[in-house]
Structure formats: C-alpha cells, structure tokens
Design a protein around this motif. Structure first.
Motif, PDB file in Angstrom:
ATOM      1  N   LYS A   2       0.933  -1.023   0.132  1.00 54.11           N
ATOM      2  CA  LYS A   2      -0.033  -0.130   0.073  1.00 54.11           C
ATOM      3  C   LYS A   2       0.982   0.939  -0.143  1.00 54.11           C
ATOM      4  O   LYS A   2       1.584   1.489   0.337  1.00 54.11           O
ATOM      5  N   LEU A   3       1.174   1.879  -0.921  1.00 54.15           N
ATOM      6  CA  LEU A   3       1.489   3.202  -1.495  1.00 54.15           C
ATOM      7  C   LEU A   3       0.928   4.394  -1.085  1.00 54.15           C
ATOM      8  O   LEU A   3      -0.340   4.455  -1.025  1.00 54.15           O
ATOM      9  N   LEU A   4       0.883   5.084   0.194  1.00 56.67           N
ATOM     10  CA  LEU A   4       0.067   6.008   0.596  1.00 56.67           C
ATOM     11  C   LEU A   4       0.802   7.627   0.301  1.00 56.67           C
ATOM     12  O   LEU A   4       0.321   8.408   0.844  1.00 56.67           O
ATOM     13  N   VAL A   5       1.837   7.246  -0.115  1.00 57.12           N
ATOM     14  CA  VAL A   5       2.909   9.035  -1.064  1.00 57.12           C
ATOM     15  C   VAL A   5       2.867   8.950  -2.226  1.00 57.12           C
ATOM     16  O   VAL A   5       3.634   7.676  -2.946  1.00 57.12           O
ATOM     17  N   ASP A   6       2.369   9.719  -2.831  1.00 58.17           N
ATOM     18  CA  ASP A   6       2.882  10.295  -3.736  1.00 58.17           C
ATOM     19  C   ASP A   6       4.355  11.229  -4.366  1.00 58.17           C
ATOM     20  O   ASP A   6       3.380  12.204  -4.488  1.00 58.17           O
ATOM     21  N   LEU A   7       5.263  11.066  -4.492  1.00 56.95           N
ATOM     22  CA  LEU A   7       6.036  12.726  -4.379  1.00 56.95           C
ATOM     23  C   LEU A   7       6.356  13.165  -5.542  1.00 56.95           C
ATOM     24  O   LEU A   7       7.148  14.575  -5.783  1.00 56.95           O
ATOM     25  N   HIS A   8       5.901  12.455  -6.518  1.00 54.92           N
ATOM     26  CA  HIS A   8       6.509  13.066  -8.421  1.00 54.92           C
ATOM     27  C   HIS A   8       5.045  13.247  -9.118  1.00 54.92           C
ATOM     28  O   HIS A   8       5.091  12.988  -9.693  1.00 54.92           O
ATOM     29  N   THR A   9       4.418  14.350  -8.864  1.00 56.45           N
ATOM     30  CA  THR A   9       3.717  15.095  -9.864  1.00 56.45           C
ATOM     31  C   THR A   9       3.688  16.597 -10.547  1.00 56.45           C
ATOM     32  O   THR A   9       4.633  17.313  -9.299  1.00 56.45           O
ATOM     33  N   HIS A  10       2.921  17.395 -11.345  1.00 59.88           N
ATOM     34  CA  HIS A  10       3.251  17.746 -12.147  1.00 59.88           C
ATOM     35  C   HIS A  10       2.336  18.581 -11.770  1.00 59.88           C
ATOM     36  O   HIS A  10       0.745  18.425 -12.388  1.00 59.88           O
ATOM     37  N   THR A  11       1.806  20.102 -12.093  1.00 55.36           N
ATOM     38  CA  THR A  11       0.902  20.769 -12.143  1.00 55.36           C
ATOM     39  C   THR A  11       0.624  21.713 -13.607  1.00 55.36           C
ATOM     40  O   THR A  11       1.867  21.768 -14.298  1.00 55.36           O
ATOM     41  N   ILE A  12       0.241  21.873 -14.355  1.00 54.85           N
ATOM     42  CA  ILE A  12       0.258  23.468 -15.167  1.00 54.85           C
ATOM     43  C   ILE A  12       0.752  24.174 -15.588  1.00 54.85           C
ATOM     44  O   ILE A  12       1.193  24.705 -16.042  1.00 54.85           O
ATOM     45  N   LYS A  34      -2.218   9.862   1.741  1.00 56.37           N
ATOM     46  CA  LYS A  34      -2.011  11.380   2.459  1.00 56.37           C
ATOM     47  C   LYS A  34      -0.712  12.333   2.421  1.00 56.37           C
ATOM     48  O   LYS A  34      -0.704  13.249   2.970  1.00 56.37           O
ATOM     49  N   LEU A  35       0.068  12.087   1.755  1.00 60.35           N
ATOM     50  CA  LEU A  35       1.587  12.890   1.503  1.00 60.35           C
ATOM     51  C   LEU A  35       1.117  13.271  -0.676  1.00 60.35           C
ATOM     52  O   LEU A  35       1.492  12.668  -1.758  1.00 60.35           O
ATOM     53  N   VAL A 190      14.155   3.148  -2.197  1.00 57.16           N
ATOM     54  CA  VAL A 190      13.968   3.725  -3.289  1.00 57.16           C
ATOM     55  C   VAL A 190      12.389   3.702  -2.902  1.00 57.16           C
ATOM     56  O   VAL A 190      11.317   4.130  -2.084  1.00 57.16           O
ATOM     57  N   ILE A 191      12.154   4.787  -3.682  1.00 53.83           N
ATOM     58  CA  ILE A 191      11.114   5.571  -4.334  1.00 53.83           C
ATOM     59  C   ILE A 191      10.085   5.354  -5.216  1.00 53.83           C
ATOM     60  O   ILE A 191      10.334   5.074  -6.496  1.00 53.83           O
ATOM     61  N   ILE A 192       8.807   4.791  -4.921  1.00 57.37           N
ATOM     62  CA  ILE A 192       7.821   4.804  -6.738  1.00 57.37           C
ATOM     63  C   ILE A 192       7.211   6.078  -6.603  1.00 57.37           C
ATOM     64  O   ILE A 192       6.111   6.414  -5.840  1.00 57.37           O
ATOM     65  N   GLY A 193       7.413   6.828  -7.845  1.00 53.16           N
ATOM     66  CA  GLY A 193       7.110   8.023  -8.162  1.00 53.16           C
ATOM     67  C   GLY A 193       5.470   7.507  -9.344  1.00 53.16           C
ATOM     68  O   GLY A 193       6.463   7.163 -10.540  1.00 53.16           O
ATOM     69  N   SER A 194       4.548   8.129  -9.287  1.00 53.03           N
ATOM     70  CA  SER A 194       3.653   8.289 -10.795  1.00 53.03           C
ATOM     71  C   SER A 194       4.385   9.122 -11.734  1.00 53.03           C
ATOM     72  O   SER A 194       4.074   8.895 -13.241  1.00 53.03           O
ATOM     73  N   GLU A 219       9.920  -4.636   0.690  1.00 52.73           N
ATOM     74  CA  GLU A 219       9.058  -3.167   0.889  1.00 52.73           C
ATOM     75  C   GLU A 219       9.593  -2.714   2.294  1.00 52.73           C
ATOM     76  O   GLU A 219       9.161  -0.749   2.213  1.00 52.73           O
ATOM     77  N   HIS A 220      10.872  -3.205   2.766  1.00 54.64           N
ATOM     78  CA  HIS A 220      10.877  -2.093   3.911  1.00 54.64           C
ATOM     79  C   HIS A 220      12.158  -0.925   3.139  1.00 54.64           C
ATOM     80  O   HIS A 220      12.165  -0.117   4.026  1.00 54.64           O
ATOM     81  N   LEU A 221      12.060  -1.617   2.003  1.00 56.86           N
ATOM     82  CA  LEU A 221      13.501  -0.150   1.345  1.00 56.86           C
ATOM     83  C   LEU A 221      12.636   0.717   0.755  1.00 56.86           C
ATOM     84  O   LEU A 221      13.087   1.886   0.325  1.00 56.86           O
ATOM     85  N   ILE A 222      11.037   0.869   0.878  1.00 49.05           N
ATOM     86  CA  ILE A 222      10.466   1.645   0.243  1.00 49.05           C
ATOM     87  C   ILE A 222       9.770   2.357   0.505  1.00 49.05           C
ATOM     88  O   ILE A 222       8.865   2.505   1.540  1.00 49.05           O
ATOM     89  N   LEU A 223      10.355   3.643   0.384  1.00 46.84           N
ATOM     90  CA  LEU A 223       9.693   4.658   1.656  1.00 46.84           C
ATOM     91  C   LEU A 223       8.348   4.686   1.701  1.00 46.84           C
ATOM     92  O   LEU A 223       8.322   4.942   2.197  1.00 46.84           O
ATOM     93  N   ASN A 224       7.948   5.417   0.305  1.00 47.67           N
ATOM     94  CA  ASN A 224       6.292   5.564   0.073  1.00 47.67           C
ATOM     95  C   ASN A 224       5.777   4.583   0.635  1.00 47.67           C
ATOM     96  O   ASN A 224       4.009   5.241   0.570  1.00 47.67           O
ATOM     97  N   THR A 225       5.767   3.904   1.165  1.00 48.57           N
ATOM     98  CA  THR A 225       4.413   2.908   1.839  1.00 48.57           C
ATOM     99  C   THR A 225       4.218   3.604   3.419  1.00 48.57           C
ATOM    100  O   THR A 225       2.710   3.498   3.783  1.00 48.57           O
ATOM    101  N   SER A 226       4.891   4.838   4.171  1.00 52.65           N
ATOM    102  CA  SER A 226       4.178   5.253   5.312  1.00 52.65           C
ATOM    103  C   SER A 226       4.572   6.704   4.829  1.00 52.65           C
ATOM    104  O   SER A 226       5.793   7.328   4.312  1.00 52.65           O
ATOM    105  N   PRO A 227       4.053   8.297   5.036  1.00 46.75           N
ATOM    106  CA  PRO A 227       4.031   8.786   4.927  1.00 46.75           C
ATOM    107  C   PRO A 227       4.337   9.271   6.483  1.00 46.75           C
ATOM    108  O   PRO A 227       5.729  10.926   6.205  1.00 46.75           O
ATOM    109  N   GLU A 228       4.304   9.033   7.350  1.00 46.62           N
ATOM    110  CA  GLU A 228       5.816   9.405   8.182  1.00 46.62           C
ATOM    111  C   GLU A 228       7.251   9.049   8.100  1.00 46.62           C
ATOM    112  O   GLU A 228       7.732  10.049   8.554  1.00 46.62           O
TER     113      GLU A 228
END
Length: 257
Positions: A2-12, A34-35, A190-194, A219-228
């Motif tokens: 379960k990934l609760l964070v997406d750190l890589h997004t763009h706007t207009i 959540k983030l 690791v980060i998984i980003g959209s 899974e413990h290497l993947i940072l964005n499983t937790s916003p904390e």
C-alpha cells in the motif's frame, strides 16, 4: 503493498502538464493518498515556471482534501558536474527537491560522463530524491547509481511513467528493470513515483509495483509506504544540509548564484 505517498507530480505550471494542484490533490484524496509532492520542473525546462513561482509556494495550503501537500521542484541537472538549475536561495525554502536528467536541459555525453553527472547530483546535500534513471535518453551505469544510492542513503525512483508512457517503452522497461535489480542488490532506499502530468495519473503505481515485486525489492526499502517515513527522511535531509552541517559544499561549487 500500500503506497500512501506520491512525491512526483506536476501541475499546469510545468507547461506540459494539464491539471491544477487542486485537481491533483482531489485525485490523491480519492485514491487514499496522505502525502502529495508538488514538483514542477525547474526553470531550464522550456515552459517551466519562473523562479518567482518557487519563491511563492508558501501560499499553498498545508492540506487540500485531507492530503498534506509538499511544495517542491523537479530540478534539472545541467552539466557533467551535476549542477542544478535552481539557486540555493530557492532550494533552501522548498520542502521537497527531486533531481533528474532531461535531454532538453542537459546536452549528454559518454556513459561515464552521464553517470558522473547523476551521481554528483546525488551527492549534493540539497538533493532529496533522484528520479527516473531508467529513462532511455542517456546511457548510464545503473549499477554504479544503485551503489551510490545505498552509500549515500539517497532514494532512487522507480518511475511508473517510464514504464507506461515513454515512446521507447521497451528500452525504458529494460532500464527500469536493471536499476530495480541493482537497488535490490545494494539495498538502497527506493521511491515509487507516478510522475503524473494529469490528475488521473496521480497515485498510479501499478506497473512500478509489479516490477519491484518481480525483482525482489523488500518493502522496507520503499520509503513511500508510509507518510511518516517520508517526512522523517525529509526532516533528516534538512538537518544534514543546514549551514552548520554542510562541510566542503559551497555556493560556488553548486555553480548557481
């Protein structure tokens, strides 16, 4: 997973993305995130916002639709020395700094030069996360990058858009699989980003998640499983790059006024 964070997004504001931060946040909320990182391209990207955009990000609400917003940038590497296109005076005030290579911002070179540029940028104390090394635009030594990630404790992204939307999809998928295997080997973060450029892609991780499972990234290497975990990591980076803790890294070395 379960990934609760997406750190890589763009706007207009990025010029070649097509949704507002409000639309992206609403999409994130609907998907249970959540983030959310708001990481428009740095100013050397054609169509990207002026520096004034980044200087005014403090007006963005801390939360939208129950999703915490992290205003930041996807800064561009500009040369073989790994220098970025953002002044330190602006980077100092951003909550999230992604760094990557784009062909229109970096002329490219040999595999060795491209790899050095990427790793030099990773060594920059202002870099939080390195993005889309699997893009096929530049030849790089992906094993060296994964090893540097583990040595420096800098997360490297598995980019979902590289797996799904790149024109040279087959090569991008091969590269992404290679870097993921090396990340599993060296156990770097690791980060998984959209890398979403439209609201319906926010929180879209399916192909990247399948890939990391296939290659055996824990899974413990993947940072964005937790916003904390993400917020704790970013707080550590801010501490590490405080003036009293940066040794041997000067504004002259950064190459930006």
């Amino acid at each position: 997973m379960k990934l609760l964070v997406d750190l890589h997004t763009h706007t207009i504001a990025s010029g070649h993305a097509y949704s507002t931060i409000t639309e992206n946040a609403l999409a994130a909320s609907h998907k249970g995130l959540k983030l959310l990182g708001m990481t428009d391209h740095g100013p050397s990207m054609p169509g990207a916002p002026d520096l004034y955009h980044f200087g005014n990000l403090s007006i963005i609400p801390d939360q939208l639709y129950g999703v915490k917003i992290l205003p930041g940038v996807e800064a561009n590497i500009t040369n073989h020395a790994g220098e970025l296109d953002m002044p330190l005076s602006y980077l100092d005030h951003l909550e999230l700094i992604l760094v990557g290579l784009h062909p229109i911002c970096y002329q490219g070179g040999t595999c060795e030069q491209n790899t050095e540029a990427y790793i030099k940028a990773m060594e920059n104390p202002y870099t939080d996360i390195m993005v889309h090394p699997g893009r096929p635009d530049f030849d790089m030594d992906l094993e060296k990058i994964a090893h540097a990630s583990a040595r420096l404790n800098i997360p490297v992204e598995v980019n979902n858009s590289s797996l799904s939307t790149i024109v040279d999809k087959a090569r991008a998928q091969d590269n992404c699989r290679s870097i993921a295997r090396y990340m599993a080997k060296y156990k770097g973060p690791v980060i998984i980003g959209s890398d979403a450029h439209f609201w319906d892609r926010v929180g879209e991780f399916s192909e990247a998640v399948e890939l990391v499972r296939d290659v055996g990234i824990s899974e413990h290497l993947i940072l964005n499983t937790s916003p904390e975990r993400v917020l704790k990591y970013l707080a550590l980076r801010r501490y590490q790059r405080s003036e009293s803790n940066i040794k041997g890294f000067t504004r002259h070395k950064q190459g930006i006024a």
